[in-house]
Design a protein around this motif. Structure first.
Motif, PDB file in Angstrom:
ATOM      1  N   CYS A 251       0.956  -1.243  -0.109  1.00 14.88           N
ATOM      2  CA  CYS A 251      -0.176  -0.034  -0.074  1.00 14.88           C
ATOM      3  C   CYS A 251       0.770   1.328  -0.048  1.00 14.88           C
ATOM      4  O   CYS A 251       0.639   2.279  -0.828  1.00 14.88           O
ATOM      5  N   GLU A 252       1.958   1.291   0.727  1.00 15.48           N
ATOM      6  CA  GLU A 252       2.827   2.351   0.731  1.00 15.48           C
ATOM      7  C   GLU A 252       3.392   2.612  -0.550  1.00 15.48           C
ATOM      8  O   GLU A 252       3.273   3.728  -1.056  1.00 15.48           O
ATOM      9  N   ASP A 253       3.687   1.583  -1.337  1.00 20.75           N
ATOM     10  CA  ASP A 253       4.137   1.703  -2.662  1.00 20.75           C
ATOM     11  C   ASP A 253       3.015   2.269  -3.636  1.00 20.75           C
ATOM     12  O   ASP A 253       3.344   2.999  -4.353  1.00 20.75           O
ATOM     13  N   ALA A 254       1.893   1.636  -3.509  1.00 21.32           N
ATOM     14  CA  ALA A 254       0.751   2.158  -4.228  1.00 21.32           C
ATOM     15  C   ALA A 254       0.527   3.694  -3.906  1.00 21.32           C
ATOM     16  O   ALA A 254       0.022   4.560  -5.080  1.00 21.32           O
ATOM     17  N   LYS A 255       0.715   4.074  -2.711  1.00 25.91           N
ATOM     18  CA  LYS A 255       0.517   5.440  -2.399  1.00 25.91           C
ATOM     19  C   LYS A 255       1.373   6.284  -3.017  1.00 25.91           C
ATOM     20  O   LYS A 255       1.089   7.376  -3.899  1.00 25.91           O
ATOM     21  N   ARG A 256       2.597   5.976  -3.173  1.00 20.36           N
ATOM     22  CA  ARG A 256       3.551   6.751  -4.188  1.00 20.36           C
ATOM     23  C   ARG A 256       3.275   6.799  -5.414  1.00 20.36           C
ATOM     24  O   ARG A 256       3.329   7.959  -6.164  1.00 20.36           O
ATOM     25  N   LEU A 258       0.338   6.749  -6.591  1.00 20.74           N
ATOM     26  CA  LEU A 258      -0.634   7.584  -6.684  1.00 20.74           C
ATOM     27  C   LEU A 258      -0.526   8.935  -6.783  1.00 20.74           C
ATOM     28  O   LEU A 258      -1.291   9.886  -7.255  1.00 20.74           O
ATOM     29  N   SER A 259       0.717   9.347  -6.387  1.00 23.45           N
ATOM     30  CA  SER A 259       1.299  10.700  -6.699  1.00 23.45           C
ATOM     31  C   SER A 259       1.572  11.199  -7.948  1.00 23.45           C
ATOM     32  O   SER A 259       1.695  12.174  -8.282  1.00 23.45           O
ATOM     33  N   ALA A 260       1.844   9.929  -8.611  1.00 26.33           N
ATOM     34  CA  ALA A 260       2.378  10.231 -10.183  1.00 26.33           C
ATOM     35  C   ALA A 260       1.422  10.096 -11.119  1.00 26.33           C
ATOM     36  O   ALA A 260       1.248  10.523 -12.164  1.00 26.33           O
TER      37      ALA A 260
HETATM   38  P1  AMP Z   1      10.002  11.779   5.632  1.00 28.34           P
HETATM   39  O1  AMP Z   1       9.739  11.183   6.870  1.00 28.34           O
HETATM   40  O2  AMP Z   1       9.997  13.067   5.183  1.00 28.34           O
HETATM   41  O3  AMP Z   1      11.227  11.013   4.867  1.00 28.34           O
HETATM   42  O4  AMP Z   1       8.563  11.310   4.842  1.00 28.34           O
HETATM   43  C1  AMP Z   1       8.370   9.889   4.747  1.00 28.34           C
HETATM   44  C2  AMP Z   1       6.934   9.671   4.179  1.00 28.34           C
HETATM   45  O5  AMP Z   1       6.836  10.289   2.988  1.00 28.34           O
HETATM   46  C3  AMP Z   1       6.492   8.182   3.989  1.00 28.34           C
HETATM   47  O6  AMP Z   1       5.299   8.105   4.702  1.00 28.34           O
HETATM   48  C4  AMP Z   1       6.491   8.086   2.609  1.00 28.34           C
HETATM   49  O7  AMP Z   1       5.473   6.943   2.369  1.00 28.34           O
HETATM   50  C5  AMP Z   1       6.082   9.463   2.182  1.00 28.34           C
HETATM   51  N1  AMP Z   1       6.214   9.378   0.716  1.00 28.34           N
HETATM   52  C6  AMP Z   1       7.456   9.599   0.048  1.00 28.34           C
HETATM   53  N2  AMP Z   1       7.609   9.679  -1.240  1.00 28.34           N
HETATM   54  C7  AMP Z   1       6.121   9.801  -1.580  1.00 28.34           C
HETATM   55  C8  AMP Z   1       5.462   9.905  -2.736  1.00 28.34           C
HETATM   56  N3  AMP Z   1       5.892  10.204  -3.867  1.00 28.34           N
HETATM   57  N4  AMP Z   1       4.005  10.166  -2.644  1.00 28.34           N
HETATM   58  C9  AMP Z   1       3.345  10.021  -1.426  1.00 28.34           C
HETATM   59  N5  AMP Z   1       4.069   9.839  -0.331  1.00 28.34           N
HETATM   60  C10 AMP Z   1       5.568   9.862  -0.212  1.00 28.34           C
END
Ligand code: AMP
Length: 516
Positions: A251-256, A258-260
């Motif tokens: 899901c964390e991967d899918a979230k990233r 979804l940003s693009a």
């Molecule tokens: P940080 O603590 O500032 O390194 O932020 C980490 C968080 O940013 C984690 O929850 C990641 O899943 C999220 N994150 C990193 N890249 C992206 C992205 N392209 N889109 C959405 N969330 C991201």
């Protein structure tokens, strides 16, 4: 000593999900240092495997198969006595887990830069005193000598200032600029309004939430996929820690993605069943609207606490990996009427600002002039527990209100309640509530050895000394005399010096040193 021989200036962003170590190179620029695996960003995950403790990428991978032995997000538990999970049969204080992470960053750094112990570590601006102390303790246990604890948004603003050239002496007379730093990381949210006056970085107001970050967005996707899985198979993959770990990584991967992109898919495997769930960006945004709204509310409130309006700001600066989500840009654009600035490296700016701060402090130690200044405020009101004269109930008496510029000292006078009273106990709390139970208990200051034969009602002064790094000192004296009393400030949920030294030698092999 030339700079080459001198200890390197090290800044560490100790993040909830990722950590970064940066140093200042020979030309004065901050550089993120690659770890032993060759990556500039180290996952803040720790795998406890018998006597082996593995930090970073390998530990993060192990969440999919050995979740009960992996600690992740320990920063969110800092300030608690014990990390939320038992790991390989043992319980650890969260700051000990953070110390393992810092120790990896330190040893990987030493291998490339030569020996160092001095470093600046960052914390969310909204971290309270207890969490700041625990972070400093983590640094100590990792064999570091923590030069300063600075706020993440301030560090990001300093990195931005460096990029824009504000830190150069000829820029000192530049017009005052005002920023709002919106910092949404993996586990925490901070918003800070700052003014850059010449080369001074002054915080005007700060607020946030230490339980709101990328995790919450991940969790929404995890729930969405799990609900679909339950509909299909009547089985909940979240029940099993390793299946839940795998699902979270998907899901964390899918979230990233979804940003693009406008669509992403996450796969869920559990007990021989498999489901592939597609999620649209629209669906994701709908499911996270309340989270975005929470940050909007805090942002608007902080701007008003600084006494400013949107039109007074020169820019809205985005920091933290989670600000890459388009829903965050949209919300900020809507509310501020301007396009937010994402010119600083979202993941690395904080460590860069910390390294610039370390350079400044090391220069200052060597008698060189400062290139910039940082002025901070306290993010929570500091108070003492007293008794409400009307109701007779305990009540918080605010000693230093929130958003007061630091450093600051404030005196509170207590009176002895009887003749020849030999001790006084002062309970110190942080928070905004008049009810002490709703505030954070920082500790108790006991004055056990008052001089003999003081008459009833003798005033005793308790001096609270709030330092620029957000750490607290407490001093006691008998009013109008030169009697100074050694006050023992006993902290809640804090490791003793003996424990700290034990962990320091276990984790980093370093000898104990003077440490308060
Ligand atoms: P940080 O603590 O500032 O390194 O932020 C980490 C968080 O940013 C984690 O929850 C990641 O899943 C999220 N994150 C990193 N890249 C992206 C992205 N392209 N889109 C959405 N969330 C991201």
């Amino acid at each position: 000593m030339t700079d080459k021989q001198a200890a390197p200036a090290i800044g560490i962003d100790l993040g909830t999900t990722f950590s970064v170590l940066a140093y200042i190179d020979d030309t004065g620029h901050p550089i993120s240092l690659a770890n032993a695996e060759g990556e500039r960003i180290t996952p803040s995950a720790v795998l406890f495997d018998g006597d082996d403790v593995i930090v970073g990428k390998e530990a993060l991978k192990a969440i999919s198969t050995e979740a009960p032995r992996v600690a992740e997000g320990s920063k969110r538990d800092v300030g608690q006595r014990i990390y939320r999970k038992t790991l390989d049969g043992k319980q650890y204080p969260p700051e000990v887990i953070e110390a393992f992470i810092l120790n990896k960053l330190r040893t990987d750094g030493v291998a490339q830069l030569g020996d160092f112990t001095k470093a600046v570590i960052t914390v969310p601006a909204y971290f309270d005193e207890v969490r700041r102390k625990a972070t400093q303790d983590a640094g100590y246990m990792a064999g570091l000598d923590v030069l300063d604890i600075i706020n993440e948004p301030t560090a990001a603003a300093v990195a931005f200032g460096h990029l824009q050239g504000f830190l150069r002496p000829e820029e000192a007379a530049r017009k005052t600029q005002r920023f709002l730093v919106y910092d949404l990381g993996g586990g925490t949210f901070d918003v800070t309004v700052m003014e850059v006056r010449g080369r001074a970085f002054i915080t005007l107001a700060t607020d946030g939430d230490v339980q709101l970050g990328g995790y919450e967005w991940d969790q929404r996707l995890v729930d969405l996929v799990a609900e679909q899985f339950i509909r299909q198979y009547s089985l909940d993959p979240r029940e099993d820690p390793s299946a839940a770990g795998r699902l979270w990584r998907e899901c964390e991967d899918a979230k990233r993605t979804l940003s693009a992109r406008s669509k992403a898919a996450a796969t869920c495997d559990f007990r021989g069943k498999s489901a592939r769930v597609e999620i649209s960006r629209e669906q994701f945004e709908e499911g996270c609207r309340d989270l975005v709204d929470r940050t909007r509310f805090t942002t608007v409130q902080t701007l008003s606490a600084a006494g400013l309006e949107w039109g007074d700001l020169d820019r809205v600066l985005l920091v933290g990996g989670s600000t890459r989500m388009p829903m965050i840009h949209q919300m900020l654009k809507e509310v501020s009427g301007t396009t937010p600035d994402s010119s600083v490296a979202a993941d690395e700016a904080v460590a860069h600002g910390a390294a610039l701060r370390a350079r400044l402090l090391l220069d200052r130690m060597n008698g060189r002039p400062s290139t910039f200044q940082i002025k901070n405020v306290n993010s929570h009101s500091l108070g003492v527990v007293g008794t409400d004269p009307q109701t007779g109930r305990p009540r918080t008496g605010v000693v230093i209100p929130r958003n007061t510029p630091l450093p600051v000292t404030a005196k509170r006078t207590f009176r002895t309640k009887k003749a020849d009273q030999r001790s006084i106990l002062v309970q110190v709390v942080e928070g905004e509530s008049p009810t002490p139970d709703d505030c954070l208990q920082i500790g108790r200051c006991s004055v056990p050895n008052l001089p003999r034969h003081l008459p009833m009602g003798t005033p005793i002064d308790v001096l609270f000394d709030y330092k620029s790094d957000g750490r607290l000192g407490v001093h006691v004296s008998v009013a109008d005399t030169d009697v100074q009393i050694e006050a023992a400030f006993t902290r809640e949920n804090s490791l003793s010096k003996e424990h700290l030294d034990g962990w320091r030698s276990y984790i980093s092999g370093a000898e104990p040193t003077e440490y308060r």
